[in-house]
Structures are given as structure tokens and as C-alpha cells.
Scaffold this active site. Structure first.
Site, PDB file in Angstrom:
ATOM      1  N   GLY A  32      26.531  33.308  12.718  1.00 53.06           N
ATOM      2  CA  GLY A  32      25.727  32.383  11.926  1.00 53.06           C
ATOM      3  C   GLY A  32      24.256  32.618  12.205  1.00 53.06           C
ATOM      4  O   GLY A  32      23.872  33.634  12.789  1.00 53.06           O
ATOM      5  N   GLY A  35      23.786  32.063  16.239  1.00 49.31           N
ATOM      6  CA  GLY A  35      24.701  32.594  17.239  1.00 49.31           C
ATOM      7  C   GLY A  35      25.914  33.270  16.644  1.00 49.31           C
ATOM      8  O   GLY A  35      26.026  33.463  15.439  1.00 49.31           O
ATOM      9  N   VAL A  37      30.370  33.735  17.172  1.00 49.06           N
ATOM     10  CA  VAL A  37      31.600  33.145  17.687  1.00 49.06           C
ATOM     11  C   VAL A  37      32.557  34.272  18.067  1.00 49.06           C
ATOM     12  O   VAL A  37      32.752  35.218  17.301  1.00 49.06           O
ATOM     13  CB  VAL A  37      32.266  32.209  16.659  1.00 49.06           C
ATOM     14  CG1 VAL A  37      33.571  31.638  17.207  1.00 49.06           C
ATOM     15  CG2 VAL A  37      31.315  31.085  16.275  1.00 49.06           C
ATOM     16  N   ASP A 146      27.028  17.375   7.457  1.00 51.22           N
ATOM     17  CA  ASP A 146      27.122  18.764   6.998  1.00 51.22           C
ATOM     18  C   ASP A 146      28.573  19.113   6.668  1.00 51.22           C
ATOM     19  O   ASP A 146      29.072  20.164   7.049  1.00 51.22           O
ATOM     20  CB  ASP A 146      26.559  19.722   8.052  1.00 51.22           C
ATOM     21  CG  ASP A 146      26.332  21.128   7.508  1.00 51.22           C
ATOM     22  OD1 ASP A 146      26.203  21.289   6.275  1.00 51.22           O
ATOM     23  OD2 ASP A 146      26.294  22.076   8.318  1.00 51.22           O
TER      24      ASP A 146
END
Length: 185
Positions: A32, A35, A37, A146
Site C-alpha cells: 500500500g 507499507g 504486507v 474507510d
């Protein structure tokens, strides 16, 4: 055999801390704005996701305002339809958040792959997401702010809300009243 993360993704010190905590990083799952994952496995063979947030990529406002909200919400979540956090630590100006792994991706990916949702499945998942959201609102007095298909993860036919970066507590305990947001930030 899972691919190992690229050699430059984790330095030796970070890998040592991760190993000391009982985890081994397996492979990258996604990325993203702030960062990446990765999939990790612990000594008992249980899988988790580790969100590695590069604090250098965030401006100070984001680091000081939104990141504490996300961490606080993750730590306090105790509901089957909200992603659970296992461990959080900081190393080399990166935040590592070990959390529940939703092995079947997110609902956006599912919708794309299956050309939408069949109504019974949509109803089931909507109920589950709503259940997690109701817990967030009623028990934690927090607004997610969100909600989208990308932030609803799927594992074994059950969904869990994730990504609490914009979450905000909406209750003033001193005055015993709900606080309405003036902005979506």
C-alpha cells in the site's frame, strides 16, 4: 515452497527480532501507500499477516494523528468480524503489526474473480461485516470511516473488517456524549 521475501525487505536486526518473537517471514502478500504486507508463520505453524509500515514514508501529521488511532483500535478489537492483532513492535523506523491472516483475500478481489456476489453469500457477508461494525460503534465507540470492499477480508467464508487508519473514537467520556466528526479525516 513459499518464496522468501527479497533480501532488502528485512535487515538482519529486524529478522533477528522477528525470529526471537517466534515468527518467520514467508512471502509478500501486497503493498500500500505506507507499507507492505507479508505472510508469516509462528513456531506452532500458525499463519499470520505482518503489516510493515515504513514510518519514513509518512508525514508527521499521519504518524502523530492516524497511526496511533489505528494501533489503538487494533489492540482493543475483540470481535470475530474485526481483524485481530497478535503483536506490534518497531524496528529501524518501521512498525511491524502481526495480525490474523485472512487467507482468501478481500471482497474486492473476490468480486472481481467471481463477477460479483451471489445474493445468499452477499447477505451472509454483509451481516458479518455489519456485526463487526456494530461492535466497533457500540462497544468501542469508534467509527471506521474507510469501509470498502478492499478493507473487508475473507477467510473460510467469514469476513473481518481491517485497516483502521482512519478510525476515530467518537465518544467523550468526560461529558458522556457522542462526538460527531466534522470531517472525514
Amino acid at each position: 515452497m513459499p518464496k522468501s521475501p527479497s533480501n532488502n525487505a528485512f535487515d538482519g536486526k529486524t529478522l533477528a527480532v522477528i525470529a526471537h518473537k517466534g515468527y518467520k517471514i514467508e512471502n509478500k502478500l501486497g503493498a500500500g501507500a505506507f507499507g507492505t504486507v507479508y505472510k508469516a508463520v509462528n513456531r506452532q505453524g500458525q499463519y499470520s499477516a505482518v503489516k510493515v509500515i515504513d514510518l519514513n514514508k509518512m508525514d508527521s501529521s499521519t504518524r502523530e494523528k492516524y497511526l496511533p488511532r489505528e494501533i489503538s483500535t487494533l489492540i482493543d478489537c475483540r470481535h470475530e468480524n474485526l481483524i485481530r492483532v497478535y503483536d506490534i513492535f518497531r524496528c529501524n523506523f518501521k512498525l511491524h503489526i502481526f495480525m490474523e491472516l485472512a487467507s482468501n483475500g478481500d471482497l474486492a478481489g473476490y468480486a472481481t474473480k467471481h463477477n460479483g456476489f451471489k445474493e445468499p453469500l452477499a447477505c451472509k457477508w454483509f451481516f458479518q461485516a455489519s456485526s463487526g461494525l456494530a461492535y466497533l460503534h457500540n462497544s468501542m465507540k469508534t467509527s471506521h470511516r474507510d469501509i470498502k470492499l478492499d478493507n473487508i477480508l475473507l477467510d473460510a467464508n467469514m469476513v473481518a473488517l481491517t485497516d483502521f487508519g482512519f478510525a476515530k473514537q467518537c465518544y467523550d467520556a468526560d461529558r458522556h456524549r457522542v462526538i460527531l466528526s466534522g470531517t472525514f479525516w
